[in-house]
Every structure is written in structure tokens, then in C-alpha cells.
Design a protein around this motif. Structure first.
Motif, PDB file in Angstrom:
ATOM      1  N   ASP A 246      34.530 128.341  -0.918  1.00  0.00           N
ATOM      2  CA  ASP A 246      34.868 127.049  -1.521  1.00  0.00           C
ATOM      3  C   ASP A 246      36.290 126.663  -1.136  1.00  0.00           C
ATOM      4  OD1 ASP A 246      34.825 124.774  -2.985  1.00  0.00           O
ATOM      5  OD2 ASP A 246      34.988 125.743  -4.938  1.00  0.00           O
ATOM      6  N   THR A 250      36.925 118.480  -4.228  1.00  0.00           N
ATOM      7  CA  THR A 250      36.469 117.093  -4.211  1.00  0.00           C
ATOM      8  C   THR A 250      36.295 116.583  -5.633  1.00  0.00           C
ATOM      9  OG1 THR A 250      35.269 117.507  -2.148  1.00  0.00           O
ATOM     10  CG2 THR A 250      34.679 115.526  -3.366  1.00  0.00           C
ATOM     11  N   ALA A 263      33.491 117.725  -8.022  1.00  0.00           N
ATOM     12  CA  ALA A 263      32.183 117.837  -7.380  1.00  0.00           C
ATOM     13  C   ALA A 263      32.176 119.052  -6.458  1.00  0.00           C
ATOM     14  CB  ALA A 263      31.858 116.568  -6.603  1.00  0.00           C
ATOM     15  N   PRO A 264      32.040 120.258  -7.024  1.00  0.00           N
ATOM     16  CA  PRO A 264      32.070 121.470  -6.186  1.00  0.00           C
ATOM     17  C   PRO A 264      30.892 121.544  -5.225  1.00  0.00           C
ATOM     18  CG  PRO A 264      31.442 121.990  -8.444  1.00  0.00           C
ATOM     19  CD  PRO A 264      31.889 120.564  -8.453  1.00  0.00           C
ATOM     20  N   GLU A 265      29.825 120.765  -5.484  1.00  0.00           N
ATOM     21  CA  GLU A 265      28.650 120.807  -4.610  1.00  0.00           C
ATOM     22  C   GLU A 265      28.790 119.890  -3.401  1.00  0.00           C
ATOM     23  OE1 GLU A 265      28.071 117.168  -7.098  1.00  0.00           O
ATOM     24  OE2 GLU A 265      28.913 119.180  -7.393  1.00  0.00           O
ATOM     25  N   PHE A 266      29.872 119.123  -3.320  1.00  0.00           N
ATOM     26  CA  PHE A 266      30.021 118.148  -2.242  1.00  0.00           C
ATOM     27  C   PHE A 266      30.211 118.861  -0.899  1.00  0.00           C
ATOM     28  CE2 PHE A 266      32.485 115.226   0.445  1.00  0.00           C
ATOM     29  CZ  PHE A 266      31.685 114.103   0.378  1.00  0.00           C
ATOM     30  N   TYR A 268      28.092 120.313   2.988  1.00  0.00           N
ATOM     31  CA  TYR A 268      26.904 120.872   3.624  1.00  0.00           C
ATOM     32  C   TYR A 268      25.840 119.796   3.863  1.00  0.00           C
ATOM     33  CZ  TYR A 268      29.268 125.213   2.436  1.00  0.00           C
ATOM     34  OH  TYR A 268      30.199 126.222   2.323  1.00  0.00           O
ATOM     35  N   GLN A 270      24.235 117.743   1.809  1.00  0.00           N
ATOM     36  CA  GLN A 270      24.083 116.632   0.867  1.00  0.00           C
ATOM     37  C   GLN A 270      23.951 115.333   1.668  1.00  0.00           C
ATOM     38  OE1 GLN A 270      27.083 116.542  -2.146  1.00  0.00           O
ATOM     39  NE2 GLN A 270      26.662 114.435  -2.750  1.00  0.00           N
ATOM     40  N   THR A 279      23.972 114.106   6.932  1.00  0.00           N
ATOM     41  CA  THR A 279      24.476 114.980   5.888  1.00  0.00           C
ATOM     42  C   THR A 279      25.993 114.902   5.841  1.00  0.00           C
ATOM     43  OG1 THR A 279      24.615 116.847   7.416  1.00  0.00           O
ATOM     44  CG2 THR A 279      22.536 116.556   6.238  1.00  0.00           C
ATOM     45  N   ARG A 292      27.420 128.899   6.486  1.00  0.00           N
ATOM     46  CA  ARG A 292      25.981 129.063   6.327  1.00  0.00           C
ATOM     47  C   ARG A 292      25.264 129.407   7.637  1.00  0.00           C
ATOM     48  NH1 ARG A 292      23.987 124.693   1.701  1.00  0.00           N
ATOM     49  NH2 ARG A 292      25.571 125.276   0.160  1.00  0.00           N
ATOM     50  N   ARG A 352      20.614 127.966   2.568  1.00  0.00           N
ATOM     51  CA  ARG A 352      19.801 126.752   2.636  1.00  0.00           C
ATOM     52  C   ARG A 352      20.556 125.655   3.377  1.00  0.00           C
ATOM     53  NH1 ARG A 352      20.099 122.180   0.210  1.00  0.00           N
ATOM     54  NH2 ARG A 352      21.753 122.942  -1.152  1.00  0.00           N
ATOM     55  N   HIS A 353      19.834 124.911   4.195  1.00  0.00           N
ATOM     56  CA  HIS A 353      20.357 123.712   4.840  1.00  0.00           C
ATOM     57  C   HIS A 353      19.175 122.947   5.430  1.00  0.00           C
ATOM     58  CE1 HIS A 353      22.787 120.985   7.246  1.00  0.00           C
ATOM     59  NE2 HIS A 353      23.867 121.455   6.645  1.00  0.00           N
TER      60      HIS A 353
END
Length: 448
Positions: A246, A250, A263-266, A268, A270, A279, A292, A352-353
């Protein structure tokens, strides 16, 4: 044609360049690691580096559009489905797929190749100095003591080449309103628009990697279209020298709730832009953490790639004429023959991607990705992408203009970073080039 043996990475820091390797950067190699000589038949010229800034005879005022220094040139050849077999060895798999899918309209206009432009000597000096000291963090997700543009000018592994790609967009500042468009097979267009601002001290001419600020790159974007997302603001920064997955921070301002949240998931895979046809890490063909994937240097090839694409910034080229059915109007896309590194990314187990495999074609003279092929989990070529580039006279650096993402399954394509009918991008530091502008407090105050 030079080839490099395939290489994957192990979880170790890399050996620094030896003094003899550094000397090669002023010998058979250019200061950023490209082959200085041309190819055997002269279709790729030797690196001249004769122009730093505005070319002689070109009238340019900072803030204006960049004039095309090669506007009077004519194509050497036009590649079509009928004659592509003659040029197949210099095509990407994605280009071949486009000829097959669009046999009546897809063409490649190939112009004389140029290697005329150079960076300021201060950047080359920083590479010579710091590339001899650069290492990765132990997990290879960060850099230590790294120069701008080319932390590994003589890449020996896929992860080193990936890092050169990540650092290639080293403009100190970029401030632009970019139009975006998804063009569906029937010609219908869904529009997007975003105000995009970056601040990357790592790109400064006077460079000191020991300065903590140089280990961050800041970004901020405000959605203007589609209307459903209007007013959304994303801001944050990338930390280049950090251990751990990480390394991106963001924050997002939501105009509906009028709240800012982290937004730690922002990142890859998305989806981004109208229709989600690219993406987050598709930005300029690849952007963000490479953790990844397993990275491998496939080799080095001579390939027809987008180059000196000044027409893509020309306000005389309307969106109506550029955004044709199936793909962009290829009359406006200039291709040149250049040597590129071929970098393959294969998704690791238990990660995952959307893309199980990616193949990136990276220009030896700039480390920019100019073409990319993305494969799905079945191994099928799904999206093939082209990035138009220019040399920005005021920034004295290379810059990605329009980027096109072609979905070979649906027949739609996504055009990003369009400015023909918008204001000219500003690529020099301005009042927004401060760390405070990219803070969560700043977007909280800017939200409406």
C-alpha cells in the motif's frame, strides 16, 4: 535487432550498476540506456539528441499548442490488411488483431523515424550519478536512492524494466482538462471530462533523491462528466521509496454526501472513465504498483509504434473527425519504426486482476509504453491499446497525449486524454504545484 534473455525477479534487492556499466551510458548507450546507433538498414536513425526545447525554425510560445515539427513529411508506407504480411515482423499482436477485426478501415501510416529530442543535461547527470546507487526495497515495491526517469538504465530483469516504465512520466507538473469518449460499434458516443493535475518533484531538473518530497508524486482529478459523477474529486500521492503493497494514499470527495473518505482500494483493476473501459492501472498503458504480477523481459524488437503524434493535439482535428466507428481515425495517428523493450506481466497465483497477462511495448529512448496488449483469464487477447506521444518543448520532456483502448470483444473503444476541443495542457510548474493542494482538507474545501 538486439535481444535480451527472458528474466523474472526473485525477492531480493538488485545489484547496483558497476563503474564500467555507467561508462556505457556515454558510449554505446545513450544517457538513459538506449542503443545510441541506428539499425542496420538505417530505417531507425542514430540518436542525435540535437534538440533540447523548441526546435529551430519552429515558432512556439509557452501556453500555445505545440506545432508539429514534422508536418511536411509524407508517409513512407501505409500498412493495410492487404499488405500487412510484408510488415508482420514489426507489428504487435494487437495491431494484427485490429487489421483482422477492421479489415475495411484499420490502416497504419508509417513515417520517417526520428530520435532528435533530448532531455536537459541535468537529468542525464542525475541518472549517471544515482543509477549507480539505486536499489529496490526488499519487496521490490519501492526504490532507494533513485534518479528521475531511468532508475535502471541498463535493466536486467522484468521488475527493473517495470520500474523504468513507472518513472517515465516524470513531468514536474501537468494541469489539463481532458475529454474522454467511449465510441460504441454503432457510432454512439458517451462522453467524460476530467480536470487532471499532477505534481511530481522527482521530475525536477535539479534533483536530490535525499529530499523527502522527491519520493512522492501527487495527483488530483475532478470529474466534470458524466453528470452522474460530476463534482467527484480524487486526490492523493504515490510514495516511491516505501516498503509494502500500500504505497498509494488516496482520498475521494463525494458530492452527494459532501464527505471526504480515504479510498485504500483505489488502484489496480478498478474501472475508470465512462463505461469502465479502462482500469486505474491502465492509465498511460500502465500506472501503479506491479506487485500483482510476475514481470519478464521478453526481448527487444523493432516495432511500428505511435511517435511524434502532434496531430492528436491539433485543434483543427475535431472530435467528429477523430472518433470514427470501430477505432480512431488512423489518418491522424503517426507511426514510426523504433526499438522497443517487450515486457510481459503474468498474474501471480492467489491475486486478482481483470488482466491475466499484459504485454507492454516500451520505447528505448523514453521508457514510455507506446502500445499494450491485455489478455483475459482464458488467454484471449481482450484489449489492445495505443498511446500517442510528443516531445513537449516547454517541459523539455516527453508527454503522452491521447490514449486509445480498443475492446476487441465488444467492438467499442475508449479515447482518453483528448484536448483537441479543450484548452492546451499546461506542463510547467504553476501555483498548484504545492503539497497542500493535494491534501484531503483541500478537496473538502473545494467540494460543492
Amino acid at each position: 535487432m538486439a535481444w535480451v534473455a527472458g528474466a523474472t525477479f526473485a525477492v531480493t534487492a538488485f545489484a547496483k550498476l558497476t563503474p564500467d556499466e555507467v561508462k556505457r551510458l556515454d558510449g554505446p548507450l545513450t544517457p538513459i540506456g538506449a542503443e545510441r546507433a541506428g539499425n542496420a538498414d538505417g530505417s531507425i536513425p542514430a540518436w542525435s539528441a540535437k534538440i533540447v526545447g523548441t526546435p529551430p525554425g519552429v515558432h512556439y510560445t509557452p501556453g500555445d499548442r505545440y506545432p508539429d515539427p514534422y508536418a511536411n513529411e509524407k508517409p513512407l508506407v501505409v500498412i493495410t490488411p492487404q499488405n500487412m504480411h510484408q510488415y508482420e515482423s514489426k507489428l504487435t499482436e494487437g495491431q494484427k488483431a485490429m487489421f483482422k477485426r477492421y479489415p475495411d478501415t484499420f490502416k497504419m501510416y508509417v513515417y520517417p523515424s526520428h530520435r532528435d529530442f533530448a532531455l536537459p543535461e541535468s537529468k542525464y547527470s542525475a541518472i549517471r550519478t544515482w543509477a549507480a546507487q539505486t536499489t529496490t526495497t526488499s519487496d521490490q515495491n519501492g526504490l532507494k536512492d533513485f534518479p528521475p526517469l531511468a532508475p535502471f538504465p541498463i535493466p536486467k530483469t522484468g521488475i527493473e524494466l517495470m520500474w523504468n516504465l513507472r518513472m517515465s512520466a516524470d513531468l514536474v507538473a501537468e494541469d489539463a482538462v481532458y475529454d474522454q469518449a467511449v465510441v460504441y460499434p454503432n457510432g454512439n458516443i458517451v462522453w467524460g471530462k476530467t480536470q487532471y493535475t499532477i505534481y511530481a518533484p522527482v521530475g525536477a531538473d535539479v534533483f536530490n533523491p535525499k529530499n523527502p518530497l522527491n519520493a512522492k508524486s501527487f495527483y488530483r482529478s475532478t470529474t466534470m462528466l458524466p453528470l452522474s459523477d460530476r463534482g467527484t474529486i480524487i486526490t492523493g500521492y504515490e510514495m516511491w521509496d516505501q516498503e509494502g503493497a500500500d504505497t498509494r494514499r488516496t482520498w475521494v470527495y463525494n458530492p452527494g454526501t459532501r464527505r471526504v473518505r480515504q479510498a485504500p482500494e483505489f488502484g489496480y483493476d478498478q474501472p475508470q472513465g465512462p463505461g469502465g473501459f479502462r482500469t486505474v492501472d491502465d492509465d498511460r498503458l500502465f500506472n501503479g504498483s506491479g506487485q500483482r504480477y510476475d514481470w519478464k523481459i521478453v526481448g527487444k524488437r523493432e516495432v511500428y509504434v505511435p511517435y511524434n503524434n502532434y496531430k492528436m493535439l491539433d485543434p483543427k482535428v475535431s472530435y467528429a473527425s477523430l472518433l470514427t466507428k470501430g477505432h480512431e481515425n488512423m489518418e491522424f495517428m503517426r507511426f514510426e519504426l523504433h526499438r522497443v523493450w517487450v515486457l510481459q506481466a503474468t498474474l501471480k497465483e492467489n491475486f486478482r486482476h481483470q488482466y491475466a497477462k499484459r504485454v507492454l511495448y516500451i520505447d528505448e529512448d523514453t521508457w514510455n509504453a507506446l502500445a499494450a496488449d491485455n489478455y483475459d483469464a482464458r488467454g484471449t487477447l481482450w484489449r489492445t491499446n495505443l498511446a500517442a506521444t510528443i516531445y513537449a518543448f516547454d517541459a523539455k520532456d516527453f508527454y503522452s497525449t491521447s490514449v486509445f483502448y480498443h475492446d476487441l470483444v465488444s467492438g467499442a473503444y475508449y479515447a482518453d486524454r483528448l484536448t483537441n476541443e479543450a484548452s492546451a495542457p499546461v506542463l510547467t510548474p504553476n501555483a498548484k504545484s504545492t503539497e497542500a493542494y493535494y491534501s484531503p482538507d483541500a478537496i473538502r474545501g473545494a467540494g460543492k
